[in-house]
Motif scaffolding. Sequence first.
Motif, PDB file in Angstrom:
ATOM      1  N   UNK A  40       0.797  -1.223   0.000  1.00  0.00           N
ATOM      2  CA  UNK A  40       0.000   0.000   0.000  1.00  0.00           C
ATOM      3  C   UNK A  40       0.825   1.265   0.000  1.00  0.00           C
ATOM      4  N   UNK A  41       2.058   1.216   0.535  1.00  0.00           N
ATOM      5  CA  UNK A  41       2.890   2.414   0.571  1.00  0.00           C
ATOM      6  C   UNK A  41       3.445   2.755  -0.813  1.00  0.00           C
ATOM      7  N   UNK A  42       3.339   1.841  -1.783  1.00  0.00           N
ATOM      8  CA  UNK A  42       3.812   2.081  -3.146  1.00  0.00           C
ATOM      9  C   UNK A  42       2.690   2.501  -4.090  1.00  0.00           C
ATOM     10  N   UNK A  43       1.505   2.774  -3.556  1.00  0.00           N
ATOM     11  CA  UNK A  43       0.363   3.087  -4.406  1.00  0.00           C
ATOM     12  C   UNK A  43       0.594   4.329  -5.264  1.00  0.00           C
ATOM     13  N   UNK A  44       1.154   5.378  -4.668  1.00  0.00           N
ATOM     14  CA  UNK A  44       1.424   6.603  -5.427  1.00  0.00           C
ATOM     15  C   UNK A  44       2.418   6.365  -6.551  1.00  0.00           C
ATOM     16  N   UNK A  45       3.425   5.532  -6.302  1.00  0.00           N
ATOM     17  CA  UNK A  45       4.407   5.211  -7.339  1.00  0.00           C
ATOM     18  C   UNK A  45       3.739   4.427  -8.468  1.00  0.00           C
ATOM     19  N   UNK A  46       2.884   3.467  -8.137  1.00  0.00           N
ATOM     20  CA  UNK A  46       2.186   2.701  -9.169  1.00  0.00           C
ATOM     21  C   UNK A  46       1.270   3.598 -10.000  1.00  0.00           C
ATOM     22  N   UNK A  47       0.573   4.539  -9.350  1.00  0.00           N
ATOM     23  CA  UNK A  47      -0.286   5.475 -10.084  1.00  0.00           C
ATOM     24  C   UNK A  47       0.544   6.375 -10.998  1.00  0.00           C
ATOM     25  N   UNK A  48       1.696   6.827 -10.512  1.00  0.00           N
ATOM     26  CA  UNK A  48       2.573   7.649 -11.340  1.00  0.00           C
ATOM     27  C   UNK A  48       3.019   6.869 -12.574  1.00  0.00           C
ATOM     28  N   UNK A  49       3.403   5.616 -12.367  1.00  0.00           N
ATOM     29  CA  UNK A  49       3.851   4.790 -13.488  1.00  0.00           C
ATOM     30  C   UNK A  49       2.716   4.580 -14.489  1.00  0.00           C
ATOM     31  N   UNK A  50       1.512   4.365 -13.985  1.00  0.00           N
ATOM     32  CA  UNK A  50       0.375   4.083 -14.857  1.00  0.00           C
ATOM     33  C   UNK A  50      -0.070   5.306 -15.654  1.00  0.00           C
ATOM     34  N   UNK A  51      -0.101   6.482 -15.017  1.00  0.00           N
ATOM     35  CA  UNK A  51      -0.696   7.657 -15.660  1.00  0.00           C
ATOM     36  C   UNK A  51       0.317   8.683 -16.181  1.00  0.00           C
ATOM     37  N   UNK A  52       1.450   8.883 -15.492  1.00  0.00           N
ATOM     38  CA  UNK A  52       2.320  10.014 -15.803  1.00  0.00           C
ATOM     39  C   UNK A  52       3.684   9.649 -16.374  1.00  0.00           C
ATOM     40  N   UNK A  53       4.092   8.397 -16.277  1.00  0.00           N
ATOM     41  CA  UNK A  53       5.456   8.045 -16.668  1.00  0.00           C
ATOM     42  C   UNK A  53       5.698   8.229 -18.167  1.00  0.00           C
ATOM     43  N   UNK A  54       4.738   7.869 -18.998  1.00  0.00           N
ATOM     44  CA  UNK A  54       4.932   8.014 -20.446  1.00  0.00           C
ATOM     45  C   UNK A  54       5.092   9.478 -20.845  1.00  0.00           C
ATOM     46  N   UNK A  55       4.311  10.353 -20.234  1.00  0.00           N
ATOM     47  CA  UNK A  55       4.453  11.785 -20.531  1.00  0.00           C
ATOM     48  C   UNK A  55       5.810  12.309 -20.088  1.00  0.00           C
ATOM     49  N   UNK A  56       6.267  11.878 -18.892  1.00  0.00           N
ATOM     50  CA  UNK A  56       7.578  12.313 -18.398  1.00  0.00           C
ATOM     51  C   UNK A  56       8.682  11.828 -19.341  1.00  0.00           C
ATOM     52  N   UNK A  57       8.590  10.588 -19.794  1.00  0.00           N
ATOM     53  CA  UNK A  57       9.617  10.043 -20.683  1.00  0.00           C
ATOM     54  C   UNK A  57       9.618  10.753 -22.034  1.00  0.00           C
ATOM     55  N   UNK A  91      10.094   6.947  -1.159  1.00  0.00           N
ATOM     56  CA  UNK A  91       8.805   7.472  -1.619  1.00  0.00           C
ATOM     57  C   UNK A  91       7.651   6.790  -0.894  1.00  0.00           C
ATOM     58  N   UNK A  92       7.826   6.482   0.350  1.00  0.00           N
ATOM     59  CA  UNK A  92       6.798   5.800   1.129  1.00  0.00           C
ATOM     60  C   UNK A  92       5.578   6.699   1.277  1.00  0.00           C
ATOM     61  N   UNK A  93       4.429   6.216   0.842  1.00  0.00           N
ATOM     62  CA  UNK A  93       3.146   6.905   0.920  1.00  0.00           C
ATOM     63  C   UNK A  93       3.128   8.234   0.159  1.00  0.00           C
ATOM     64  N   UNK A  94       3.951   8.373  -0.867  1.00  0.00           N
ATOM     65  CA  UNK A  94       3.915   9.571  -1.699  1.00  0.00           C
ATOM     66  C   UNK A  94       2.739   9.486  -2.666  1.00  0.00           C
ATOM     67  N   UNK A  95       2.180  10.635  -3.005  1.00  0.00           N
ATOM     68  CA  UNK A  95       1.172  10.679  -4.065  1.00  0.00           C
ATOM     69  C   UNK A  95       1.889  10.803  -5.409  1.00  0.00           C
ATOM     70  N   UNK A  96       1.148  10.623  -6.498  1.00  0.00           N
ATOM     71  CA  UNK A  96       1.794  10.720  -7.805  1.00  0.00           C
ATOM     72  C   UNK A  96       2.243  12.143  -8.100  1.00  0.00           C
ATOM     73  N   UNK A  97       1.556  13.153  -7.544  1.00  0.00           N
ATOM     74  CA  UNK A  97       1.982  14.541  -7.731  1.00  0.00           C
ATOM     75  C   UNK A  97       3.300  14.800  -7.019  1.00  0.00           C
TER      76      UNK A  97
END
Length: 186
Positions: A40-57, A91-97
Amino acid sequence: MSNSQLFLKPGFINVPLQNGVGRYVIQLQRVVLKFCKNNGSSRGMREFIEYDLMNFAKENPGIVVYLKPRRHRTAVMKAEYLNGDQQWLSCRNFTREEIMKWLNLFKTQQKNHTGTRIRKLFHTDHPSIQGPWTPFTFRNPALNLAVFPNEKLSEPENLDKSSVDELVELFKKQKLEELENARATN
């Protein structure tokens, strides 16, 4: 030297020369995103990977992004720079923002100097305790709060004389003294 610097390794600042003269080279070379697929502490990282990683790359083609799934571990971000430095961030419990904010910070900074005592190329037996001189050292503090253009500050008595005006005045004084000396001798 303060006591806090006694146990730091000494080193020089190592940055590319003239970065930004021809073009700016981003110092961030590689980012490794480590996360857990279930924790659960990696949820923000998983959301970032799913929604924002392609745009960042797509926006940053010069930065290589690696994804490393790990079981039962908290999310971690590792940044590696062109000069060999590395930075770790939990990045424990970080949000994707928050993860995007930290990635942008890593992208824009040069390197982490917190573990290095910066050495100078000169030495003095009597170092200054006053700090370095800047062009703002002896400026009027009222200028800090002034809104420009300011009528009061642009009045002639507030403006300093130019060096040419001062030289003209000195020349006139010198000529007057010469005339007075010539009259006194006659």
